[in-house]
Design a protein around this motif. Structure first.
Motif, mmCIF file in Angstrom:
data_model
loop_
_atom_site.group_PDB
_atom_site.id
_atom_site.type_symbol
_atom_site.label_atom_id
_atom_site.label_comp_id
_atom_site.label_asym_id
_atom_site.label_seq_id
_atom_site.Cartn_x
_atom_site.Cartn_y
_atom_site.Cartn_z
ATOM 1 N N SER A 1 71.075 60.802 2.591
ATOM 2 C CA SER A 1 70.744 60.483 1.339
ATOM 3 C C SER A 1 71.767 60.030 0.439
ATOM 4 C CB SER A 1 69.432 61.315 0.621
ATOM 5 O OG SER A 1 70.330 62.639 0.111
ATOM 6 N N GLU A 2 72.851 60.835 0.477
ATOM 7 C CA GLU A 2 73.967 60.581 -0.212
ATOM 8 C C GLU A 2 74.622 59.139 0.125
ATOM 9 O OE1 GLU A 2 76.163 61.961 -2.669
ATOM 10 O OE2 GLU A 2 74.383 62.726 -3.258
ATOM 11 N N ALA A 3 74.654 59.099 1.576
ATOM 12 C CA ALA A 3 75.183 57.648 2.046
ATOM 13 C C ALA A 3 74.284 56.436 1.735
ATOM 14 C CB ALA A 3 74.974 57.672 3.599
ATOM 15 N N ALA A 4 72.833 56.880 1.910
ATOM 16 C CA ALA A 4 71.987 55.549 1.337
ATOM 17 C C ALA A 4 72.273 55.379 -0.223
ATOM 18 C CB ALA A 4 70.301 56.214 1.611
ATOM 19 N N TYR A 5 72.400 56.630 -0.964
ATOM 20 C CA TYR A 5 72.489 56.326 -2.643
ATOM 21 C C TYR A 5 74.000 55.401 -2.656
ATOM 22 C CZ TYR A 5 72.879 56.781 -7.473
ATOM 23 O OH TYR A 5 73.307 56.394 -8.705
#
Length: 280
Positions: free
Chosen positions: A96-100
């Motif tokens: 989710s951090e990478a997607a954000y």
């Protein structure tokens, strides 16, 4: 980015939505303290509150690209990850951090996404209240696409939204300009100092520090910039006049985009306007 509205325009879980009162109270306390010290922009606060009211009203329409995209990804998921292990939770957090990071970088470098995200950067003063200035047209931008792969991999939509909401909740306090640097934590976490750089319109600082909770993806992909003692951040949209009307503010960059699309001589040029970097 901040609390109260995921980048895709997805509704927050009710438990986090219930924190709105606490967030507003914190922003008001900061406003009163800074006003007492003679440096608070009440007009900016009024614009932010107007934007918040309009965004809440727009939410009642139910118009969003999030639901169909997440539903499609869940129906066609590769597997089902039930988050029964710590490793799966860590995986969801990192993904989710990478997607954000991908969403946030695109929101600054792809003009279609910037047309909505620019509202968040329009405040001339970085405050807790500025964290709530997000615009009310973001639900139709399609930025949900950056988080769809997590659902497609097998994480339930509710879990993806929950972790994303915590990410956004974390970012609220980053908008307190008066907070100092945090020592060794600056290497790993997104901090108020890093976020001051992100919001600054100084040429030296523009388009850096896209992380949510972590700053490691910025360090990995070359978008990190440390705050410099010899250059204080300046805030607002470079090259754009200040707009205090929340309706005009939300529409402003879309109007600029529409005019440039109309003026483009062909389809290739129009596509370049849409997916290229913001003008100015």
């Amino acid at each position: 980015m901040t609390l109260l509205a995921p980048p895709s325009g997805l509704p927050l879980p009710r438990v986090l939505g219930g924190l709105l009162g606490l967030v507003l109270a914190a922003a008001l306390v900061e406003a009163l303290v800074l006003w007492h010290r003679g440096r608070y922009d009440w007009r900016a606060l009024a614009t932010t509150l107007g934007d918040l009211v309009l965004r809440r009203a727009a939410g009642f329409t139910g118009l969003s690209l999030a639901t169909p995209l997440f539903s499609w990804a869940w129906v066609h998921r590769l597997t089902t990850l039930d988050l029964s292990t710590g490793g799966q939770w860590v995986g969801l957090f990192l993904l989710s951090e990478a997607a954000y990071y991908g969403f946030h970088r695109a929101s600054h470098r792809v003009r279609w996404f910037w047309a909505s995200h620019a509202v968040h950067h329009s405040s001339p003063q970085l405050t807790l209240a500025a964290a709530l200035r997000l615009g009310w047209l973001g639900k139709l931008s399609g930025s949900t696409v950056f988080f769809v792969p997590l659902v497609w991999l097998g994480f339930a939509p509710a879990a993806v939204l929950g972790v994303l909401s915590l990410n956004l909740l974390y970012q609220f306090w980053l908008h307190a300009e008066w907070l100092p640097r945090l020592g060794p934590l600056e290497w790993v976490l997104n901090t108020p100092s890093h976020h001051r750089v992100h919001h600054a319109c100084n040429p030296r600082y523009v388009d850096h520090n896209y992380g949510g909770v972590l700053i490691v993806f910025d360090r990995l992909f070359g978008t990190f910039q440390a705050e410099q003692a010899d250059e204080a951040p300046r805030y607002g949209l470079a090259g754009r006049p200040r707009i205090d009307n929340p309706i005009r503010l939300a529409l402003s960059e879309w109007q600029h985009l529409g005019r440039d699309l109309w003026a483009a001589p062909g389809w290739r040029q129009r596509l370049a306007v849409l997916v290229g970097p913001p003008a100015g």
